[in-house]
Scaffold this active site. Sequence first.
Site, PDB file in Angstrom:
ATOM      1  N   LYS A  63       7.782  -0.639   2.975  1.00 48.24           N
ATOM      2  CA  LYS A  63       6.527  -0.326   3.325  1.00 48.24           C
ATOM      3  C   LYS A  63       5.524  -1.409   3.124  1.00 48.24           C
ATOM      4  O   LYS A  63       5.521  -1.747   1.958  1.00 48.24           O
ATOM      5  CB  LYS A  63       6.044   0.972   2.428  1.00 48.24           C
ATOM      6  N   LYS A  70       8.080   1.270   7.450  1.00 56.27           N
ATOM      7  CA  LYS A  70       6.469   1.600   7.850  1.00 56.27           C
ATOM      8  C   LYS A  70       5.841   0.545   7.805  1.00 56.27           C
ATOM      9  O   LYS A  70       5.605  -0.155   6.761  1.00 56.27           O
ATOM     10  CB  LYS A  70       6.318   2.788   6.629  1.00 56.27           C
TER      11      LYS A  70
HETATM   12  N1  LIG Z   1       1.356   6.708  -0.025  1.00 52.86           N
HETATM   13  C1  LIG Z   1       0.808   7.519   0.952  1.00 52.86           C
HETATM   14  C2  LIG Z   1       1.133   7.449   2.254  1.00 52.86           C
HETATM   15  N2  LIG Z   1       2.119   8.159   2.980  1.00 52.86           N
HETATM   16  C3  LIG Z   1       2.010   7.658   4.009  1.00 52.86           C
HETATM   17  C4  LIG Z   1       0.981   6.813   4.440  1.00 52.86           C
HETATM   18  C5  LIG Z   1       0.372   6.228   5.727  1.00 52.86           C
HETATM   19  C6  LIG Z   1       0.773   7.076   6.956  1.00 52.86           C
HETATM   20  C7  LIG Z   1      -0.229   6.843   8.240  1.00 52.86           C
HETATM   21  O1  LIG Z   1      -0.661   5.812   8.324  1.00 52.86           O
HETATM   22  O2  LIG Z   1       0.297   7.637   9.172  1.00 52.86           O
HETATM   23  C8  LIG Z   1       0.303   6.705   3.349  1.00 52.86           C
HETATM   24  C9  LIG Z   1      -0.979   5.937   3.069  1.00 52.86           C
HETATM   25  C10 LIG Z   1      -0.949   4.557   2.248  1.00 52.86           C
HETATM   26  O3  LIG Z   1       0.000   4.200   1.777  1.00 52.86           O
HETATM   27  O4  LIG Z   1      -2.112   4.104   2.074  1.00 52.86           O
END
Ligand SMILES: NCc1[nH]cc(CCC(=O)O)c1CC(=O)O
Length: 353
Positions: free
Chosen positions: A221, A275
């Site tokens: 991520k 992601k």
């Molecule tokens: N940890 C939380 C999380 N879980 C999914 C997303 C992002 C999903 C999206 O942008 O659609 C995030 C945001 C972040 O890490 O700030």
Amino acid sequence: MAIKYGRPIELREVSRKDGGAASPALDLTVRPRRNRKAEWARRMVRENVLTTDDLIWPLFLIDGHNKREQVASMPGVDRLSVDQAVREAERAMKLTIPCIALFPYTDPSLRDEEGSEATNPNNLVCQAVRAIKKEFPEIGILCDVALDPFTSHGHDGLISDGKILNDETVAVLVRQALVQSEAGCDIIAPSDMMDGRVAAIREGLDRAGLLDVQIMAYAAKYASAFYGPFRDAIGSAKTLTGDKRTYQMDSANTDEALREVELDIAEGADMVMVKPGMPYLDVVRRVKDTFAMPTFAYQVSGEYAMIAAAANNGWLDGERAMMESLLAFKRAGADGVLSYFAPKAAEKLRAQG
Ligand SMILES: NCc1[nH]cc(CCC(=O)O)c1CC(=O)O
Ligand SMILES: [Mg+2]
């Protein structure tokens, strides 16, 4: 035969006996366009296919009853009260979408430094899981594990002296995973990027006898600008102090993604995720080729917003861009995609038969 981009050398004389003067035709044996001449012909050679089985639909939750509240930066996406989320779960089921994902907008009065609402067995997510499972036990439910919807500072973990604490955060995440699983969640998806959390969560689940709860690790991520609209949706955009670069990955790296994925698999992840999605398809491909694991990609909020906004402006064909972007994940090797387009795409796929 010596073939290199054209007619075999041996056949050249014959084919060119008119001296090439009469015909403007190029001397091509191979014409890739032949296989594209009609829709039926294109269907015959199509290498990848998107089906409703490939979709996971993320939903946003909000307190209240019979409430739907638009997310301004995600046209077409609403925050839903639990009863409305149950209706959307039914819609997902009818569209044969196998799994939905739940994300809460936590009332600001319930947010604190420690994100304590995350471990409340009666929080919004747990309420929604129970309500959906009661009516539709046959749909899969995925719950995110991270503290950002619950902390007053918008970070995924506990903070001390401006630092995100790893091991202390992991202990809280285990409790969060437990309350969600006890509510009936099928897949625990840690999105926090703390080290060692997959192993700790697996151990916690197993000890509680929750042997069948799967873990889909947000393994690679990245610290991304594309999460902006999501942070609007869960209400952490305004409160987030600083950025998440000390735990989420640097967008410049891909070897590091392989090491992260390898660790999460070793720690017990059943499925791994990359992601964001579209800007990181190279990572999806490397992960799939290297580990042959069930591999998912998250087409995140910013990716959704770009396509939706351009479509709303008439700058591109929104439906075609949606389908093309989803198929791209399959081409890159993903087994499935978390996407806010899921219901729309599923409707289209089912209309096509
Ligand atoms: N940890 C939380 C999380 N879980 C999914 C997303 C992002 C999903 C999206 O942008 O659609 C995030 C945001 C972040 O890490 O700030
Ligand atoms: Mg990791």
